[in-house]
Motif scaffolding. Sequence first.
Motif, short mmCIF file in Angstrom:
data_model
loop_
_atom_site.label_atom_id
_atom_site.label_comp_id
_atom_site.label_asym_id
_atom_site.label_seq_id
_atom_site.Cartn_x
_atom_site.Cartn_y
_atom_site.Cartn_z
N SER A 137 0.79 -1.43 -0.03
CA SER A 137 -0.06 0.18 -0.01
C SER A 137 0.66 1.23 -0.22
O SER A 137 0.24 2.36 0.21
CB SER A 137 -0.82 0.06 1.16
N THR A 138 2.19 1.28 -0.21
CA THR A 138 3.18 2.31 0.14
C THR A 138 2.86 3.34 -0.64
O THR A 138 2.89 4.47 0.00
CB THR A 138 4.62 1.67 -0.06
N ASN A 139 2.52 3.30 -1.99
CA ASN A 139 2.15 4.56 -2.87
C ASN A 139 0.81 4.69 -3.16
O ASN A 139 0.51 5.26 -4.13
CB ASN A 139 3.10 4.33 -4.09
N VAL A 140 -0.08 4.48 -2.52
CA VAL A 140 -1.49 4.51 -2.88
C VAL A 140 -2.02 5.81 -2.94
O VAL A 140 -2.91 6.17 -3.78
CB VAL A 140 -2.42 3.64 -1.73
N VAL A 162 25.41 19.86 -4.82
CA VAL A 162 24.89 18.84 -4.38
C VAL A 162 23.44 18.69 -5.33
O VAL A 162 22.72 19.73 -5.39
CB VAL A 162 24.28 18.51 -2.97
N VAL A 163 23.13 17.38 -5.89
CA VAL A 163 21.91 17.31 -6.74
C VAL A 163 20.91 16.22 -6.04
O VAL A 163 21.49 15.27 -5.76
CB VAL A 163 22.24 16.98 -8.23
N ASP A 164 19.80 16.33 -5.68
CA ASP A 164 18.89 15.45 -5.16
C ASP A 164 17.99 15.02 -6.22
O ASP A 164 17.84 15.57 -7.35
CB ASP A 164 18.45 16.03 -3.92
N ASP A 165 16.79 14.40 -5.60
CA ASP A 165 15.74 14.05 -6.61
C ASP A 165 14.46 14.88 -6.40
O ASP A 165 13.47 14.37 -6.66
CB ASP A 165 15.40 12.66 -6.21
N SER A 166 14.81 16.19 -5.93
CA SER A 166 13.45 17.03 -5.72
C SER A 166 12.63 17.36 -7.25
O SER A 166 11.68 17.45 -6.91
CB SER A 166 13.81 18.13 -5.19
N ASN A 167 13.33 17.05 -8.43
CA ASN A 167 12.69 17.10 -9.61
C ASN A 167 12.33 15.84 -10.15
O ASN A 167 11.72 15.85 -11.62
CB ASN A 167 13.59 17.88 -10.61
N GLY A 168 12.62 14.66 -9.56
CA GLY A 168 12.16 13.38 -9.92
C GLY A 168 13.01 12.82 -11.17
O GLY A 168 12.52 11.97 -11.78
N LYS A 169 14.05 13.42 -11.71
CA LYS A 169 14.89 12.93 -12.79
C LYS A 169 15.71 11.72 -12.45
O LYS A 169 15.99 11.13 -13.28
CB LYS A 169 15.41 14.42 -13.34
N TYR A 170 16.08 11.69 -11.26
CA TYR A 170 17.37 10.76 -10.85
C TYR A 170 16.74 9.65 -9.88
O TYR A 170 17.77 8.92 -9.42
CB TYR A 170 18.33 11.53 -10.32
N HIS A 171 15.54 9.52 -9.85
CA HIS A 171 15.19 8.36 -8.89
C HIS A 171 13.83 7.83 -9.05
O HIS A 171 12.88 8.66 -9.49
CB HIS A 171 15.38 8.92 -7.42
N VAL A 172 13.33 6.60 -9.39
CA VAL A 172 12.00 6.21 -9.20
C VAL A 172 11.76 5.28 -8.18
O VAL A 172 12.51 4.51 -7.53
CB VAL A 172 11.58 5.57 -10.81
N SER A 173 10.59 5.15 -7.59
CA SER A 173 10.19 4.57 -6.68
C SER A 173 10.21 3.12 -6.84
O SER A 173 9.65 2.61 -8.18
CB SER A 173 8.60 4.94 -6.08
N GLY A 174 10.39 2.14 -6.03
CA GLY A 174 10.27 0.60 -6.08
C GLY A 174 8.84 0.25 -5.71
O GLY A 174 8.57 -1.00 -5.60
N HIS A 175 7.89 1.22 -5.52
CA HIS A 175 6.79 0.74 -5.06
C HIS A 175 5.59 1.17 -5.90
O HIS A 175 5.70 2.28 -6.89
CB HIS A 175 6.35 1.06 -3.59
N ALA A 176 4.39 0.34 -6.04
CA ALA A 176 3.47 0.72 -7.13
C ALA A 176 2.66 1.86 -6.66
O ALA A 176 2.18 2.00 -5.50
CB ALA A 176 2.40 -0.56 -7.31
N ASN A 177 2.50 2.87 -7.56
CA ASN A 177 1.52 4.04 -7.50
C ASN A 177 0.01 3.60 -7.42
O ASN A 177 -0.29 2.34 -8.03
CB ASN A 177 1.69 4.97 -8.20
#
Length: 555
Positions: free
Chosen positions: A199-202, A357-372
């Motif tokens: 249910s993580t990304n529901v 320092v670059v983080d994933d605030s823009n969503g370009k460098y990480h995707v979740s391992g859980h189902a949306n």
Amino acid sequence: MSNERLIYLPLGGAGEIGMNAYLYGYGKPDAERFILVDLGVTFPDMDGTPGVDLILPDITWLKERADRLDAIFITHAHEDHVGAIAHFYSDLPVPVYARAFTANIARGKLTEQGHPETAVRTVSAWPEQVRAGPFQVGFLPISHSIPESAALVIDTPDGRVIHSGDFKLDPTPVVGEPFDPDLWAEVSKGGVRALVCDSTNVFSPDPGRSENSLGPAIEKLVMDAQGMVVATTFASNVARVKTLAEAGQRAGRSIVLMGRAMRRMVEAAQETGVLSGFPTVVSAEAAQDIPRENLMLLVTGSQGERRAASAQLSQGKYQGLEMKEGDLFLFSSKTIPGNERGVIRVMNAFSEKGVDVVDDSNGKYHVSGHANRPDIERLHDIVRPQMVIPMHGEHRHLREHAKLATARGMQGVVAVNGMMIDLSGNVPSVAEYVETGRTYLDGTVKIGALDGVVRNRIRMALNGHVTVTVILDEGDEPLGDPWCDTIGLSEIGSSRAPLVEVLEEDLGQFLGRAKAKTLKNDDTLEEELRRIVRKTAQNEIGKKPEVTVVISRLR
């Protein structure tokens, strides 16, 4: 009519994210045979669990029925699913089943704690099944952020249950099997009584993105960098580690793996055949002779852990390497809620060095391992279970997931830790409630959350501590003055005199006028001394410290 029942009992992971432990049972009430799905940990923080090493599920209820447990099945090798195996094996000495990569990690944990690695048995993917008491269990491949993740197909006398494990619907996961909707439809076509589901990304409204989609953005970032590049991600995300390494290789950089967990995961993936074609790596020692603009370090510590490679680099040299002005540090990861302060501390330390320092605030460098949410709905549509039991989520996630299932024509029920659900009927029902909680691994000792150890530690951290020592002679008269030792308290109070001297003066005055009855009774004397210390400290420094009183009597 049979009075046997099929039950589901979460002992961890339902009502929280982490510390997963899910029990299934079949048989007559109070005589069921059990299997356990996952046995994981969660991690402490200095605010609520200072000094604790790990947090484990409280399996007291299961330990009292360990003779009825037939097997443990591990869905994948994340710490919140496999991390407690070795800590509880002595209490639950049953076969542990897992796929090859997960089995490799689990065996390492068992041998580190002195348990036999033969306890872990490797199982191939579906259609192979394992018989465990009244259950037949198979590992159904599903994509996630770690290799060889699997849902469990649990066949019972009351029908088929599918336990999703952690999952996402990824057709191109880089490492590991892609999601196969046809296989899932085939497994589900005979009917599924219950889907126990992540249910993580529901609450995430957009479909999840594939791991494969990150490559171009990461490659461009590394290619454009001028100085040394350092990137961190979850060590277990072997696919991401490979994506980062390949980006560095294509940019003409030598790759260095830093951090024990990072090396261990890559080695396990290679040993079990799930990872191939990984770029050649160089040691940290060899990297010192390579121009920094030709280096890319892949390091542990994406959550700001103080002892991990990222934090060490932010404070200075680590294994002979150091970040400097103009270098680039990439967080190719999401910050888990609760870890923000640690991550920001590392970011600021790098910033002070002039590191970008670059983080994933823009969503370009990480995707979740859980189902949306759309992916959860798609799995519902493929499986079409009679019941949906949300798991792996905080209460708000479970409740939203149950509402989603009910709106789509399925029976949805919120089951939190300790809530035993009877799945035998047409509608899931609460059979009983079991006391659950947390167990703390504190050094080498396991302690209960209600034992008071951590509570007392927090109280000392908040209030400081005073030790009072008093010696009484054979006639129960004070022998000399009392003395105090303080920890964690200001040395000077509002009277501008040393706090210890003020405490000792007030205690001495009390002892000088105390009645014989008080001086003869240790309990009464200790209570009075403690009261005086707390009152004096409150007046002097505005704190009521924890107090330990040591009374010695000469006989």
